[in-house]
Design an enzyme around this catalytic site. Structure first.
Site, PDB file in Angstrom:
ATOM      1  N   LYS A   1       4.319  -2.201   3.321  1.00  0.00           N
ATOM      2  CA  LYS A   1       4.007  -3.539   2.845  1.00  0.00           C
ATOM      3  C   LYS A   1       3.246  -4.324   3.907  1.00  0.00           C
ATOM      4  CE  LYS A   1       8.160  -3.692  -0.054  1.00  0.00           C
ATOM      5  NZ  LYS A   1       9.448  -4.364  -0.323  1.00  0.00           N
TER       6      LYS A   1
ATOM      7  N   LYS B   1       1.239  -5.304   8.942  1.00  0.00           N
ATOM      8  CA  LYS B   1       1.506  -4.113   8.137  1.00  0.00           C
ATOM      9  C   LYS B   1       2.697  -3.377   8.734  1.00  0.00           C
ATOM     10  CE  LYS B   1      -0.781  -0.078   6.113  1.00  0.00           C
ATOM     11  NZ  LYS B   1      -2.069   0.655   6.003  1.00  0.00           N
TER      12      LYS B   1
ATOM     13  N   GLY C   1       0.819  -1.200   0.000  1.00  0.00           N
ATOM     14  CA  GLY C   1       0.000   0.000   0.000  1.00  0.00           C
ATOM     15  C   GLY C   1       0.851   1.247   0.000  1.00  0.00           C
ATOM     16  N   GLY C   2       0.194   2.408   0.088  1.00  0.00           N
ATOM     17  CA  GLY C   2       0.912   3.662   0.054  1.00  0.00           C
ATOM     18  C   GLY C   2       1.791   3.887   1.269  1.00  0.00           C
TER      19      GLY C   2
ATOM     20  N   ASP D   1     -11.387   6.282   2.231  1.00  0.00           N
ATOM     21  CA  ASP D   1     -10.678   5.563   1.170  1.00  0.00           C
ATOM     22  C   ASP D   1     -11.362   4.224   0.879  1.00  0.00           C
ATOM     23  OD1 ASP D   1      -8.707   5.505  -0.768  1.00  0.00           O
ATOM     24  OD2 ASP D   1      -7.200   4.591   0.519  1.00  0.00           O
TER      25      ASP D   1
END
Length: 346
Positions: free
Chosen positions: A43, A58, A39-40, A156
């Site tokens: 990982k 994460k 993701g932004g 989001d």
């Protein structure tokens, strides 16, 4: 592992080092082979603790200030939210000069976008499964907006942030952009955040997220799940614009993912009803969008009206009985070029 429970700061200090070591071991020292998502903000790795317990880990770069803010947001929001359609946060830990770590329940069937866009015809989700998943995501968003002590704006909502567990139950995750607000307060944040293709038109003008902007993103999610198309694809019109054009032509059902017809019968009446709901959610005027209460009721096909005391702008009866002509008229004078938004991809 470090927990999120209050009044246990002493215990957290005692276990933080061991917790990080356990996570390193569970992820095989954050091996590239264990990566299950990127993701932004970092990982995501699969981890297996002694005894066979599986988790998703994460890892956020300590040098990334945006990542640190996202880390704090996920702890403050997801850590205290409990709902069957939200990804469960098991705990967290922080290494002094290394990484920030979030540990989640492991979702065996991965993200929804992979099941919609990256599966062959033999493994693609059925029409019934897609609608069920949309209902489950709506239930999770409803809880965020109304079911807790504070209003939570996800900001989001998209297919890649919807995860599927072993039984294919949908759970909304990735709360890195989430923000909490008192139910009677207006969000004053003006920084434009989110993902291009999912952002409501008003965000480009005000930068202000709201429950209505979450509803817009949910409408786009409906479109991509039912149509099998991403919101933005090179050489094609934007998904929202394309489906509104099909609606104007009276060809909305032709927007259904063609693979669905290849794996079985498609209930066109039901699918069209869900797509109509998507059009309402993705209305360019935020005041014309339904609330998530109304969305859930429509998906559950309830015929009851919403109590006026709940302060809803548009009751269930109007949503249920709204005719295509009335919707078409509301869009007749709109220019979609006025609705182009600029956001940050993640």
């Amino acid at each position: 592992m470090t927990t999120l429970q209050p009044n246990r700061s002493k215990r957290r200090r005692q276990t933080r080092g061991n917790s990080y070591q356990n996570i390193e071991s569970a992820t095989n020292n954050f091996s590239e082979e264990n990566i299950i998502g990127i993701g932004g903000n970092g990982k995501v790795y699969k981890g297996v603790f002694p005894g066979g317990s599986e988790v998703a880990v994460k890892r956020i770069s300590h040098e990334n200030s945006e990542g640190i803010r996202a880390f704090s947001a996920e702890i403050s929001s997801l850590g205290r939210l409990k709902h069957r359609n939200l990804v469960g946060l098991r705990g967290w830990c922080k290494k002094e000069k290394g990484s920030l770590i979030l540990v989640y329940d492991y979702m065996e069937n991965g993200s929804l976008d992979k099941r919609v866009f990256e599966c062959d015809e033999n493994n693609t989700l059925s029409c019934e499964d897609r609608i069920r998943i949309l209902k489950e995501v709506a239930s999770g968003i409803l809880y965020l907006h109304y079911g807790w002590e504070s209003k939570v704006l996800h900001r989001d909502i998209k297919a890649s942030n919807v995860l599927l567990d072993k039984e294919m139950n949908a759970k909304l995750g990735d709360f890195g952009l989430a923000r909490m607000h008192d139910h009677d307060k207006v969000n004053n944040t003006t920084l434009v955040v989110g993902t291009v293709g999912y952002l409501a038109p008003e965000i480009a003008k005000t930068g202000r997220a709201s429950t209505q902007t979450d509803v817009f993103s949910y409408g786009v999610l409906i479109f991509e799940v039912i149509s099998g198309r991403r919101p933005i694809e090179q050489g094609k019109p934007p998904l929202v614009e394309w489906l509104w054009e099909l609606y104007r032509k009276g060809e909305l059902v032709s927007g259904v993912d063609p693979r669905l017809r290849g794996i079985g019968e498609v209930d066109e009446e039901k699918v069209e009803r869900v797509l109509h709901l998507g059009l309402l959610c993705a209305h360019p005027d935020p005041k014309s969008r339904p609330t998530m209460r109304q969305v859930v009721k429509l998906l559950e096909e309830e015929k009851t009206e919403v109590d006026e005391s709940e302060g809803e702008d548009m009751d269930m009866y109007i949503l249920e009985k709204m005719k295509a002509k009335e919707i078409r008229c509301s869009f007749a004078s709109l220019s979609w070029s006025d609705s182009i938004v600029i956001g940050t991809g993640r």
